[in-house]
Design a protein around this motif. Structure first.
Motif, PDB file in Angstrom:
ATOM      1  N   MET A 124      67.335  55.417  65.724  1.00 32.72           N
ATOM      2  CA  MET A 124      66.919  54.412  64.752  1.00 32.72           C
ATOM      3  C   MET A 124      65.508  54.671  64.240  1.00 32.72           C
ATOM      4  O   MET A 124      65.240  54.568  63.050  1.00 32.72           O
ATOM      5  CB  MET A 124      66.966  53.016  65.391  1.00 32.72           C
ATOM      6  N   LYS A 127      65.510  57.547  61.777  1.00 35.10           N
ATOM      7  CA  LYS A 127      66.095  57.217  60.474  1.00 35.10           C
ATOM      8  C   LYS A 127      65.268  56.172  59.722  1.00 35.10           C
ATOM      9  O   LYS A 127      65.221  56.171  58.502  1.00 35.10           O
ATOM     10  CB  LYS A 127      67.528  56.697  60.654  1.00 35.10           C
ATOM     11  N   MET A 161      72.109  56.000  59.218  1.00 38.81           N
ATOM     12  CA  MET A 161      72.540  55.944  60.616  1.00 38.81           C
ATOM     13  C   MET A 161      73.970  56.447  60.797  1.00 38.81           C
ATOM     14  O   MET A 161      74.276  57.123  61.762  1.00 38.81           O
ATOM     15  CB  MET A 161      72.453  54.502  61.133  1.00 38.81           C
TER      16      MET A 161
END
Ligand code: ADP
Ligand code: MG
Ligand code: MG
Length: 252
Positions: A124, A127, A161
């Motif tokens: 996470m 990204k 994602m």
């Protein structure tokens, strides 16, 4: 990657798509433009598998599979991403939890190990940096009270994602402001790879200044009536759609 052949679709018995043909290869960005009501969102919805749209003729092959035979969630697992396929508001569900579930479903389908909390968090972070999203946004309930720009940012983050093979972005009705335009285009450009493709539905020539499509298609009355390069988008910006409508209507 994607072949659409003679696709016809109807809503509540009214034919909307009347023979769409389109070929999308890996690495390509296609823009779908066209006047209001020409069927752009219908095309995106049919590809997503929304049930109120009835396919009456034609076929859609995605990576060798009959896409129309797949349930919407299986299309997503196969690597088709449609931003609006995801729920608009789920009070109490943070987009982080939602995404982890979605991502692990996709990974399971692809035969990959599920990500544990630590690995998910580090992915996470990576990204988030890529699409320039603020951490605060992610801990809020999914799309609850999000502004248009925040929704777009979140969509692009979801796309980053899930690493889809084919992304379909329908921007037509979202009233994109200049920030949202920038977010969408930066996201699409950064996520572009030789193995993935994007279909951008837009009536903004401006968006295509940032994204630069390989092909531009004009949809009118449920058919692709003209295809070209980004120069076609410039021509449309300068001349509008009337000349195309006249050409098509005169030929009927
Ligand atoms: P665009 O995105 O190009 O503006 P749409 O695909 O949204 O066009 O709409 C094409 C036509 O289909 C319009 O005439 C619209 O009213 C009709 N249509 C689209 N979705 C529905 C629906 N769910 N119910 C009834 N009519 C619809
Ligand atoms: Mg519309
Ligand atoms: Mg639309």
């Amino acid at each position: 990657m994607l072949t659409i052949k003679n696709l016809h679709a109807a809503v509540e018995g009214t034919p909307i798509l009347r023979g769409i043909n389109l070929e999308v290869k890996p690495g390509e960005v296609h823009a779908i433009m066209g006047p209001n009501g020409s069927g752009k969102s219908t095309l995106a919805s049919v590809l997503a598998g929304r049930e109120e749209y009835e396919v009456t003729e034609g076929e859609v092959i995605f990576k060798g599979k009959d896409l129309l035979e797949l349930a919407p969630e299986d299309r997503a697992r196969e690597g088709v991403f449609l931003a609006f396929q995801y729920p608009v508001e789920i009070p109490g569900v943070s987009s982080t939890n939602f995404l982890r579930t979605a991502l692990n479903q996709v990974r399971e389908y692809r035969g990959q190990e599920p990500l544990d909390a630590v690995k998910f968090l580090s992915l996470m972070k990576e990204k988030m940096k890529l699409v320039e999203i603020d951490q605060k946004l992610l801990s809020r309930s999914l799309n609850e009270g999000f502004s248009g720009g925040e929704k777009k940012r979140n969509e692009i983050f979801q796309m980053a994602m899930l690493e889809p093979t084919l992304s379909i972005l329908d921007e037509t009705d979202s009233g994109l402001d200049i920030d949202a335009l920038r977010i969408v285009s930066n996201g699409v450009n950064k996520l572009k790879s030789p193995d993935t493709a994007t279909i951008v539905v837009t009536h903004y020539q401006r968006l295509l200044e940032y994204i630069v499509p390989d092909y531009v298609h004009v949809l009118y009355k449920g058919q692709i009536v003209k295809s070209g390069t980004k120069d076609l988008a410039l021509e449309l910006e300068a001349k509008g759609y009337d000349w195309i409508k006249e050409e098509v209507d005169a030929a009927v």
